[in-house]
Design a protein around this motif. Sequence first.
Motif, mmCIF file in Angstrom:
data_model
loop_
_atom_site.group_PDB
_atom_site.id
_atom_site.type_symbol
_atom_site.label_atom_id
_atom_site.label_comp_id
_atom_site.label_asym_id
_atom_site.label_seq_id
_atom_site.Cartn_x
_atom_site.Cartn_y
_atom_site.Cartn_z
ATOM 1 N N GLY A 68 0.817 -1.211 0.000
ATOM 2 C CA GLY A 68 0.000 0.000 0.000
ATOM 3 C C GLY A 68 0.846 1.255 0.000
ATOM 4 N N TRP A 69 1.903 1.269 0.798
ATOM 5 C CA TRP A 69 2.774 2.433 0.855
ATOM 6 C C TRP A 69 3.660 2.520 -0.382
ATOM 7 C CZ3 TRP A 69 4.686 4.583 6.116
ATOM 8 C CH2 TRP A 69 3.610 4.667 7.004
ATOM 9 N N ALA A 70 3.757 1.432 -1.133
ATOM 10 C CA ALA A 70 4.542 1.430 -2.369
ATOM 11 C C ALA A 70 3.650 1.674 -3.591
ATOM 12 C CB ALA A 70 5.293 0.108 -2.516
ATOM 13 N N ASP A 71 2.392 2.083 -3.371
ATOM 14 C CA ASP A 71 1.455 2.406 -4.448
ATOM 15 C C ASP A 71 1.082 1.178 -5.267
ATOM 16 O OD1 ASP A 71 -0.244 4.072 -5.825
ATOM 17 O OD2 ASP A 71 1.286 4.798 -7.214
ATOM 18 N N ASP A 72 1.094 0.008 -4.645
ATOM 19 C CA ASP A 72 0.681 -1.226 -5.314
ATOM 20 C C ASP A 72 -0.683 -1.609 -4.742
ATOM 21 O OD1 ASP A 72 0.289 -3.710 -6.408
ATOM 22 O OD2 ASP A 72 2.253 -4.511 -5.865
ATOM 23 N N ARG A 73 -1.731 -1.000 -5.289
ATOM 24 C CA ARG A 73 -3.064 -1.178 -4.721
ATOM 25 C C ARG A 73 -3.539 -2.623 -4.825
ATOM 26 N NH1 ARG A 73 -8.342 -1.553 -5.964
ATOM 27 N NH2 ARG A 73 -9.801 -0.557 -4.502
ATOM 28 N N GLU A 74 -3.271 -3.272 -5.958
ATOM 29 C CA GLU A 74 -3.773 -4.631 -6.154
ATOM 30 C C GLU A 74 -3.238 -5.581 -5.088
ATOM 31 O OE1 GLU A 74 -3.933 -8.150 -9.586
ATOM 32 O OE2 GLU A 74 -2.886 -6.256 -9.978
ATOM 33 N N ALA A 75 -1.926 -5.522 -4.828
ATOM 34 C CA ALA A 75 -1.340 -6.397 -3.816
ATOM 35 C C ALA A 75 -1.877 -6.061 -2.427
ATOM 36 C CB ALA A 75 0.179 -6.288 -3.842
ATOM 37 N N ALA A 76 -2.037 -4.769 -2.149
ATOM 38 C CA ALA A 76 -2.562 -4.372 -0.838
ATOM 39 C C ALA A 76 -3.978 -4.892 -0.631
ATOM 40 C CB ALA A 76 -2.526 -2.852 -0.703
ATOM 41 N N MET A 77 -4.819 -4.776 -1.653
ATOM 42 C CA MET A 77 -6.204 -5.222 -1.520
ATOM 43 C C MET A 77 -6.300 -6.741 -1.398
ATOM 44 S SD MET A 77 -7.932 -2.515 -1.202
ATOM 45 C CE MET A 77 -6.497 -1.662 -0.525
ATOM 46 N N GLU A 78 -5.398 -7.475 -2.052
ATOM 47 C CA GLU A 78 -5.389 -8.934 -1.897
ATOM 48 C C GLU A 78 -5.115 -9.312 -0.451
ATOM 49 O OE1 GLU A 78 -2.448 -10.232 -4.656
ATOM 50 O OE2 GLU A 78 -3.840 -10.392 -6.331
ATOM 51 N N ARG A 79 -4.185 -8.632 0.174
ATOM 52 C CA ARG A 79 -3.864 -8.933 1.572
ATOM 53 C C ARG A 79 -5.008 -8.512 2.506
ATOM 54 N NH1 ARG A 79 0.223 -8.961 -1.446
ATOM 55 N NH2 ARG A 79 2.227 -9.931 -0.939
ATOM 56 N N MET A 80 -5.662 -7.403 2.171
ATOM 57 C CA MET A 80 -6.803 -6.997 2.984
ATOM 58 C C MET A 80 -7.961 -7.987 2.848
ATOM 59 S SD MET A 80 -5.962 -4.547 4.811
ATOM 60 C CE MET A 80 -7.591 -4.530 5.533
ATOM 61 N N LEU A 81 -8.164 -8.538 1.656
ATOM 62 C CA LEU A 81 -9.194 -9.560 1.476
ATOM 63 C C LEU A 81 -8.889 -10.770 2.353
ATOM 64 C CD1 LEU A 81 -11.649 -10.774 0.027
ATOM 65 C CD2 LEU A 81 -10.105 -11.481 -1.821
ATOM 66 N N ALA A 82 -7.626 -11.182 2.372
ATOM 67 C CA ALA A 82 -7.234 -12.306 3.225
ATOM 68 C C ALA A 82 -7.428 -11.961 4.698
ATOM 69 C CB ALA A 82 -5.785 -12.691 2.961
ATOM 70 N N ALA A 83 -7.073 -10.730 5.087
ATOM 71 C CA ALA A 83 -7.214 -10.313 6.485
ATOM 72 C C ALA A 83 -8.677 -10.368 6.920
ATOM 73 C CB ALA A 83 -6.645 -8.905 6.672
ATOM 74 N N ARG A 84 -9.577 -9.887 6.083
ATOM 75 C CA ARG A 84 -11.003 -9.905 6.435
ATOM 76 C C ARG A 84 -11.542 -11.335 6.493
ATOM 77 N NH1 ARG A 84 -12.985 -4.820 6.389
ATOM 78 N NH2 ARG A 84 -11.842 -3.227 5.215
ATOM 79 N N THR A 85 -11.025 -12.180 5.611
ATOM 80 C CA THR A 85 -11.445 -13.586 5.639
ATOM 81 C C THR A 85 -11.070 -14.227 6.964
ATOM 82 O OG1 THR A 85 -11.187 -13.744 3.235
ATOM 83 C CG2 THR A 85 -11.214 -15.805 4.469
ATOM 84 N N TYR A 86 -9.853 -13.974 7.432
ATOM 85 C CA TYR A 86 -9.420 -14.541 8.711
ATOM 86 C C TYR A 86 -10.203 -13.938 9.866
ATOM 87 C CZ TYR A 86 -5.627 -17.501 7.154
ATOM 88 O OH TYR A 86 -4.913 -18.529 6.612
ATOM 89 N N ALA A 87 -10.508 -12.639 9.806
ATOM 90 C CA ALA A 87 -11.273 -12.014 10.891
ATOM 91 C C ALA A 87 -12.653 -12.648 11.023
ATOM 92 C CB ALA A 87 -11.396 -10.511 10.639
#
Length: 424
Positions: free
Chosen positions: A230-249
Motif C-alpha cells: 500500500g505504501w509502495a502504491d501497489d493497490r492490487e497487492a494491498a487489496m489482496e492482503r486486505m481480502l485475506a485479512a477480512r477472511t481470517y477475521a
Amino acid sequence: MSRPAGNTRLKAARLAAGYNSQQALADAITEAARKLGIRGLAVGVRQVRRWESATPPWPQPDVHRVLTHLLGQSMEDLGFVPPWGSSRSRPGTAVDNTPRAPLSGTRLAAVPARTEAATQPATIGGDFAAVTRSHRHFYWSVAPAVLHPAVLEHARLGCALLPETANPARRALAASLAESYLLAGRIEFFDLRQPERASETLLLALQAAGEANDPLLGAAILAHMAFIPGWADDREAAMERMLAARTYARRGEASAELWAWLDAVEAECETRCGDPHAALRLIRRAEDILAAGGEHATPEWLDWFSPVRLSAFKGNTQLKAGHIPQARKTLHEVLDALPPESDKQRTVVLGDLAAVEAADGRPREACGYAVQALDQLAVTWYATGMDRVREVRRTLAPWQDEQCVRDLDDRLYDWGTTVSALQR
C-alpha cells in the motif's frame, strides 16, 4: 473441535505472496512453469490441498523449482520434509550450531514444525507471554534500535521452545511468538523503514499464528502485510492482503475495534494509492462500527488502535482529499485527545498539521508545527513521523527563502537530528 492446522508454513507463504486461495496458487504454478520453459507441468487444486495437509508429500523436481521461484523460500521453509530428512542432518552436511546475532544474519529463526518431544512445563506458554507483553508495552517508549534486537532474540527463544512444548501450552506459546514477530515487523516497517525485512518477519508471524490456529492474529498480521505494498502504491497487492485479512477475521470472534482497524488500514492504503475519497468512505464505516460496538472483546495485543487514532487516519485522509478546514479541525481534536503515552502518534499528527498549513499557504504556521514534531522526535524517535516532516519541507519549496523555512532547515539538519536519523 478445531480442524488440524496442516502445513501452516506453505499456507502463510501462499497468503503472503498474494494467492488467497489454493486454486490461485495452482494457476500461478502452471503459468510460471510455462514462463520458465517447463513444458507439460500443470497443478490442480487437489495437489495444493495435499501440500497444505499435515503430511505434505515431497513435490517433483520441476514443481520444486517453480514453488521456490514463486514463494521465495526453500522447500523446508515451506513445510516440506525431503525424503532424505532435514538438510541439517543429511549425511555429509555440516551442522552449524553457532548462535546467530539478532542483526547479523540475513534470515530470522524459522517457526519450527511440531515434534513428538514435550519437555517444557505447562507454564511455559504463560511465562513466554509475560515477556511478549512487556515488549509490547516497551514499544511506546523504548528506542526502536534498542528494543528490536531484544524482541528478535525473544522470538528466537520461542522458536527453540516450540518443538519441546505440548498443547495447550504450545498453542499459547505459538500465539505469543506470533505477537513477537508482529512487533518486530512493526518496528522494521514503521520505525526503521525496512519494508523488505518487515515482509520476511511478518511472514514468520503468520506462520506462528497458524501454529496457534489464531485467526484474529492472522488477520492483524495480514493487514500489516497490506501496508507494505500500500505504501509502495501497489493497490492490487494491498487489496489482496486486505481480502485475506477480512477472511481470517470472519473465522474468529472479531471485535468492533478490529473490524474498524481493518477499515482504517484499507483507508490508508487507498489514500496512498491515490483514492482518498474511497478512504473517507471506509473511515465513515469504521466510525459507524465503533459507535455501534460489538459483542466480542478486543484482543489485548490490539493496542495500536483507538477512536482517536481512527480520527488521526481521518485527518490525514481529509488533507490528501483537499478538505483543508476539515483536516485542520480533525487534527486539532486528535492532538488534544491523544493520551500522554502516544508520543509517536503525536509526531505524525504535528507533521500532518504542518502539511495542512503549508497547503493553506501559511508557511510560518507550517514551520511551527514541523519544529514541534522535531522536538518530539528528539525525545521519541519514529521514522514515520520524520517522513511527515520531510514531506512538509518539500511542500515549502515556494517559501524556501523565508526566514521561518530557513530556521526549520537549521533545526531539521542540526547535528543531533541528522545523526539520530542516520543511526536509528
